[in-house]
Write an enzyme that holds these catalytic residues in place. Sequence first.
Site, PDB file in Angstrom:
ATOM      1  CD  GLU A 353     -26.430 -24.936 -23.477  1.00 58.12           C
ATOM      2  OE1 GLU A 353     -26.734 -23.738 -23.632  1.00 58.12           O
ATOM      3  OE2 GLU A 353     -25.257 -25.343 -23.414  1.00 58.12           O
ATOM      4  CG  HIS A 382     -39.973 -10.063   1.731  1.00 57.06           C
ATOM      5  ND1 HIS A 382     -40.835  -9.568   2.680  1.00 57.06           N
ATOM      6  CD2 HIS A 382     -38.977 -10.689   2.421  1.00 57.06           C
ATOM      7  CE1 HIS A 382     -40.376  -9.858   3.894  1.00 57.06           C
ATOM      8  NE2 HIS A 382     -39.249 -10.540   3.757  1.00 57.06           N
ATOM      9  CE  LYS A 486     -23.535 -20.388 -30.014  1.00 59.70           C
ATOM     10  NZ  LYS A 486     -22.342 -21.220 -29.729  1.00 59.70           N
TER      11      LYS A 486
END
Length: 560
Positions: A353, A382, A486
């Site tokens: 950000e 793994h 937004k």
Amino acid sequence: MDELSLWHRFKRYYVRAETIGLSIDISRMYFADTFFSQMQDSMGRAFKEMDALEKGETANPDESRMVGHYWLRAPELSPTPEIRAAITQMVDDIKSFAAAVHGGTITSPRGKRFTHLMVIGIGGSALGPQFVGDALGGWPMSFGHGGRDDIRSGEPPDDHRVPHLQRRWATPRMQVSFCDNTDPDGIDRTLDRIGSALATALTVVISKSGRTAETGNGMLEVQHAYERAGLEFAPCAVAITQEGSKLDQLAKSEKWLKRFGMWDWVGGRTSELSAVGLLPAALQGCDIDAMLAGAAACDAVTRVPDVPTNPAALLALMWFHAGDGRGSKDMVILPYKDRLALLGKYLQQLVMESLGKRLDRSGRVVHQGITVYGNKGSTDQHAYVQQLRDGLNNFFVTFIEVGKDRVGPSIDVEENVTCGDYLHGFLLGTRKALYEAERESITLTIDEVSPRSVGVLIALFERAVGLYASLVDVNAYHQPGVEAGKKAAAEVIEIQRALLAAMGDKPGNHQTAESWAQTIGQPDQVETVFSVLEHLATNRPGSVKSQPGTSPFDTTFGRG
């Protein structure tokens, strides 16, 4: 490079910062010996800009505000007496409030101690508290009757005092849960886990502006859960928000239990050492003084404009080197400690950000950023280490090593070998395997996971991000992309409202998505209209129904 040559390179580029219990090894990054001198002027400018920022220069011109998260752990450096007093008062208020909750002075409306903590927030209002809560769960609690000496040393008491705690940290003061999304099923799962403990749950709602939709939705859902259980919400609710915000006004009018402030000079992703992170940490029993002290000590080390001894400067330079100053390689965070498993998630927001920007500070299109991902070692050996070694060479690794294996002694799982020995061996082995495949890595080592060392890590990466942003000439302290998302989400909600209004209350009037888009005056938003209609028909079958057609796009929607 042969092992002996690598040893000599290690000796040249290994830095130990004793005062903060941290080491950094950049010897397995393939920069040239002339790299530091080439970057000297750029780093000089970065240090000057950081100095100006810490002195109160407006560092976020988009919002005409200062950037002062560094003052949170060193109030004496803040530019005004008012800010200094506000920070000091905040910390005192948090400690007093937490002590009153723990001591039973502040109780639930039914007179019972608060045993559970519900934190409602998103982004920086959740990721930091989640990381710290997971890393430090139980750390600062005293063992038996050991008191503060046991807390600060981290050592268990003598076996005869509390033998069942020989190898374990103590139980946190309050169990914590997070509501960090507007996912109804996720909220239900969290509330189901709390169950009857909701009667003794303290809820902390965190939103700087008080207008964050996800947080507001979570608050309403949790408030409804309290009411459904026959409980009062306001006497159990605490707000952390900016003075005068929508949330602040609500908490004041409804007479919530407590309100803590936020300031416009602290951004969400750098707010962990404000009330946003300190209050949840203190309520869980964490030693917030030690966290702040660790961050302040790290700032003191990384503020010094001497690149070869400055861990944050070395990190910023290695990021620049690895990605050619363009973020062309991903940053893989691999902490070899379960307690640091959420560090990668926390850093994802802090780094991406802050640095993921379309424009530089001159307004030129640059598309900067560094992609961050990671979980923990040796689990990831793994998972994706196979690709790291043999696949695309589009990354660099940051290994994070913790010196101390556990509180207390370990058993041998083989002759003279413990679980911790294996973990250490896997770290070194993976690093060597990657280096042999010409994959670059940095290694950070901290002495132990403690409140102080967590504060050190937070401060280290915050400063590295700020320095790197200067090197690539972007504003690390605004987030226009987040605001755009937004705004777009709000437009979707407005389309939904328009559709429901156009349908009216009476059954019938079924139309296709294309027809409904025309009806509400949004002919170019057919795809969004189609998706909203499907969502409504799925989740409100008693209100909005769909009638299948010959294809999904011939489906009609209307009131049932």
